[in-house]
Design a protein around this motif. Sequence first.
Motif, PDB file in Angstrom:
ATOM      1  N   ALA A  92       0.823  -1.216   0.000  1.00  0.00           N
ATOM      2  CA  ALA A  92       0.000   0.000   0.000  1.00  0.00           C
ATOM      3  C   ALA A  92       0.856   1.263   0.000  1.00  0.00           C
ATOM      4  CB  ALA A  92      -0.930  -0.001   1.212  1.00  0.00           C
ATOM      5  N   GLY A  93       2.180   1.088  -0.051  1.00  0.00           N
ATOM      6  CA  GLY A  93       3.078   2.238  -0.068  1.00  0.00           C
ATOM      7  C   GLY A  93       3.328   2.833   1.307  1.00  0.00           C
ATOM      8  N   THR A  94       3.100   2.054   2.344  1.00  0.00           N
ATOM      9  CA  THR A  94       3.254   2.530   3.718  1.00  0.00           C
ATOM     10  C   THR A  94       4.444   1.835   4.366  1.00  0.00           C
ATOM     11  OG1 THR A  94       0.852   2.780   3.841  1.00  0.00           O
ATOM     12  CG2 THR A  94       2.060   2.817   5.922  1.00  0.00           C
ATOM     13  N   ALA A  95       5.368   2.617   4.873  1.00  0.00           N
ATOM     14  CA  ALA A  95       6.531   2.070   5.576  1.00  0.00           C
ATOM     15  C   ALA A  95       6.107   1.624   6.976  1.00  0.00           C
ATOM     16  CB  ALA A  95       7.633   3.127   5.684  1.00  0.00           C
ATOM     17  N   VAL A  96       6.854   0.676   7.514  1.00  0.00           N
ATOM     18  CA  VAL A  96       6.584   0.169   8.871  1.00  0.00           C
ATOM     19  C   VAL A  96       7.809   0.449   9.729  1.00  0.00           C
ATOM     20  CG1 VAL A  96       6.079  -1.872  10.267  1.00  0.00           C
ATOM     21  CG2 VAL A  96       5.067  -1.643   7.984  1.00  0.00           C
ATOM     22  N   ILE A  97       7.591   1.128  10.844  1.00  0.00           N
ATOM     23  CA  ILE A  97       8.656   1.461  11.790  1.00  0.00           C
ATOM     24  C   ILE A  97       8.321   0.775  13.108  1.00  0.00           C
ATOM     25  CG2 ILE A  97       9.837   3.322  13.019  1.00  0.00           C
ATOM     26  CD1 ILE A  97       8.851   5.187  10.703  1.00  0.00           C
ATOM     27  N   LEU A  98       9.309   0.096  13.678  1.00  0.00           N
ATOM     28  CA  LEU A  98       9.089  -0.618  14.932  1.00  0.00           C
ATOM     29  C   LEU A  98       9.661   0.144  16.116  1.00  0.00           C
ATOM     30  CD1 LEU A  98       9.950  -4.288  13.937  1.00  0.00           C
ATOM     31  CD2 LEU A  98       7.731  -3.146  13.958  1.00  0.00           C
ATOM     32  N   ASP A  99       8.925   0.109  17.204  1.00  0.00           N
ATOM     33  CA  ASP A  99       9.391   0.654  18.476  1.00  0.00           C
ATOM     34  C   ASP A  99      10.179  -0.457  19.154  1.00  0.00           C
ATOM     35  OD1 ASP A  99       9.729   1.715  21.001  1.00  0.00           O
ATOM     36  OD2 ASP A  99       7.599   2.025  21.397  1.00  0.00           O
ATOM     37  N   GLY A 100      11.486  -0.388  19.075  1.00  0.00           N
ATOM     38  CA  GLY A 100      12.342  -1.391  19.697  1.00  0.00           C
ATOM     39  C   GLY A 100      12.798  -0.931  21.073  1.00  0.00           C
ATOM     40  N   VAL A 101      12.746  -1.829  22.014  1.00  0.00           N
ATOM     41  CA  VAL A 101      13.126  -1.526  23.392  1.00  0.00           C
ATOM     42  C   VAL A 101      14.472  -2.202  23.635  1.00  0.00           C
ATOM     43  CG1 VAL A 101      12.408  -1.654  25.795  1.00  0.00           C
ATOM     44  CG2 VAL A 101      10.688  -1.560  23.980  1.00  0.00           C
ATOM     45  N   PHE A 102      15.543  -1.456  23.451  1.00  0.00           N
ATOM     46  CA  PHE A 102      16.865  -2.068  23.476  1.00  0.00           C
ATOM     47  C   PHE A 102      17.744  -1.618  24.640  1.00  0.00           C
ATOM     48  CE2 PHE A 102      15.583  -1.889  18.944  1.00  0.00           C
ATOM     49  CZ  PHE A 102      15.360  -3.237  18.799  1.00  0.00           C
ATOM     50  N   ASN A 103      17.174  -0.905  25.603  1.00  0.00           N
ATOM     51  CA  ASN A 103      17.988  -0.498  26.747  1.00  0.00           C
ATOM     52  C   ASN A 103      17.626  -1.249  28.018  1.00  0.00           C
ATOM     53  OD1 ASN A 103      15.545   0.795  27.028  1.00  0.00           O
ATOM     54  ND2 ASN A 103      16.413   2.676  27.811  1.00  0.00           N
ATOM     55  N   HIS A 104      16.601  -2.094  27.948  1.00  0.00           N
ATOM     56  CA  HIS A 104      16.236  -2.914  29.097  1.00  0.00           C
ATOM     57  C   HIS A 104      15.457  -4.128  28.620  1.00  0.00           C
ATOM     58  CE1 HIS A 104      12.780  -0.129  28.643  1.00  0.00           C
ATOM     59  NE2 HIS A 104      12.082  -1.230  28.890  1.00  0.00           N
ATOM     60  N   THR A 105      15.335  -5.116  29.494  1.00  0.00           N
ATOM     61  CA  THR A 105      14.549  -6.319  29.199  1.00  0.00           C
ATOM     62  C   THR A 105      13.548  -6.533  30.326  1.00  0.00           C
ATOM     63  OG1 THR A 105      15.989  -7.865  30.413  1.00  0.00           O
ATOM     64  CG2 THR A 105      16.559  -7.401  28.102  1.00  0.00           C
ATOM     65  N   GLY A 106      12.672  -7.485  30.112  1.00  0.00           N
ATOM     66  CA  GLY A 106      11.801  -7.926  31.188  1.00  0.00           C
ATOM     67  C   GLY A 106      12.551  -8.909  32.072  1.00  0.00           C
ATOM     68  N   ARG A 107      12.017  -9.178  33.227  1.00  0.00           N
ATOM     69  CA  ARG A 107      12.639 -10.119  34.162  1.00  0.00           C
ATOM     70  C   ARG A 107      12.627 -11.545  33.626  1.00  0.00           C
ATOM     71  NH1 ARG A 107      13.626  -9.496  39.387  1.00  0.00           N
ATOM     72  NH2 ARG A 107      12.528 -11.440  39.908  1.00  0.00           N
ATOM     73  N   ASP A 108      11.764 -11.840  32.663  1.00  0.00           N
ATOM     74  CA  ASP A 108      11.694 -13.187  32.098  1.00  0.00           C
ATOM     75  C   ASP A 108      12.544 -13.362  30.844  1.00  0.00           C
ATOM     76  OD1 ASP A 108      10.055 -14.338  34.048  1.00  0.00           O
ATOM     77  OD2 ASP A 108       8.256 -13.552  33.088  1.00  0.00           O
ATOM     78  N   PHE A 109      13.330 -12.364  30.492  1.00  0.00           N
ATOM     79  CA  PHE A 109      14.263 -12.479  29.374  1.00  0.00           C
ATOM     80  C   PHE A 109      15.289 -13.560  29.691  1.00  0.00           C
ATOM     81  CE2 PHE A 109      18.126 -10.911  27.133  1.00  0.00           C
ATOM     82  CZ  PHE A 109      17.637 -10.939  25.830  1.00  0.00           C
ATOM     83  N   LEU A 110      15.697 -14.338  28.692  1.00  0.00           N
ATOM     84  CA  LEU A 110      16.568 -15.499  28.919  1.00  0.00           C
ATOM     85  C   LEU A 110      17.821 -15.173  29.722  1.00  0.00           C
ATOM     86  CD1 LEU A 110      19.320 -15.815  26.854  1.00  0.00           C
ATOM     87  CD2 LEU A 110      17.475 -15.671  25.222  1.00  0.00           C
ATOM     88  N   ALA A 111      18.454 -14.059  29.454  1.00  0.00           N
ATOM     89  CA  ALA A 111      19.694 -13.722  30.161  1.00  0.00           C
ATOM     90  C   ALA A 111      19.425 -13.414  31.632  1.00  0.00           C
ATOM     91  CB  ALA A 111      20.380 -12.531  29.487  1.00  0.00           C
ATOM     92  N   PHE A 112      18.364 -12.683  31.907  1.00  0.00           N
ATOM     93  CA  PHE A 112      18.091 -12.346  33.305  1.00  0.00           C
ATOM     94  C   PHE A 112      17.609 -13.564  34.084  1.00  0.00           C
ATOM     95  CE2 PHE A 112      16.003 -10.252  36.925  1.00  0.00           C
ATOM     96  CZ  PHE A 112      17.094  -9.522  37.377  1.00  0.00           C
ATOM     97  N   ARG A 113      16.851 -14.431  33.432  1.00  0.00           N
ATOM     98  CA  ARG A 113      16.461 -15.693  34.090  1.00  0.00           C
ATOM     99  C   ARG A 113      17.699 -16.492  34.475  1.00  0.00           C
ATOM    100  NH1 ARG A 113      12.891 -16.863  29.744  1.00  0.00           N
ATOM    101  NH2 ARG A 113      14.163 -18.698  29.380  1.00  0.00           N
ATOM    102  N   ASP A 114      18.691 -16.501  33.589  1.00  0.00           N
ATOM    103  CA  ASP A 114      19.929 -17.233  33.863  1.00  0.00           C
ATOM    104  C   ASP A 114      20.690 -16.596  35.023  1.00  0.00           C
ATOM    105  OD1 ASP A 114      23.056 -17.843  33.141  1.00  0.00           O
ATOM    106  OD2 ASP A 114      21.725 -19.476  32.508  1.00  0.00           O
TER     107      ASP A 114
END
Length: 170
Positions: A92-114
Motif C-alpha cells: 500500500a506504499g506505507t513504511a513500517v517502523i518498529l518501536d524497539g526496546v533495546f535499553n532494558h529487558t523484562g525479568r523473564d528475558f533469557l539472560a536475566f532468568r539465567d
Amino acid sequence: MNLADTILYQFYPLTLPGVPRLNPEDNIPVNRIQKLEAWIPHLQKLGVTAVYLSPVFQSGSHGYDTIDYYTVDGRLGSNGDFAGVCDSFHKAGTAVILDGVFNHTGRDFLAFRDVRANGKNSRYAGWYYINWEEDSPYHDGFSYEGWEGYMDLVKLNLEDEEVAEHILGR
C-alpha cells in the motif's frame, strides 16, 4: 522515504481487541496483528506514509518488558503473521517502523532468568548492572538497575559486547 514529508500513524498493537493483558503461559500465537490490515484504506485516505508500531516483540505484559527480540508476541501472532501484515502495508506504499526496546529487558528475558538461576556464575552476569551486595525488591539475592527505577524493566549494560551482538543479531 523523505522523513520531512512522512505522515506517521502510531499503533499500539497489544491493545487490539481480544489481546489478553498478560501473556498466557501456553503462548500459542493467535493472529490478531492482521486486524491492522483493515486500517490500510483509511490510512491511505489520510495520506499516511508510515506506521509506527509500539512494541511487537515477545513480552510478559505491556510490550516494554521484552522477553525475546526475535519473536513477535504470541498474543499478536507469529513472525509469519507479522511479515504478512508488513507486506500488506508495503504494498500500500506505507513504511513500517518498529518501536524497539533495546535499553532494558523484562525479568523473564533469557539472560536475566539465567542470572537469577546462576548468580555470579551466569555467563550473562555482565549483561546487566548488578550489585551482588544488595537485594532487589523481588528478593533475587542481588540488586540491579531498573529502567527509570522500574524493577520489572531490567537495565541492560549496553557497553557489553555480547549484549550489542544479541540485540543487533550478529
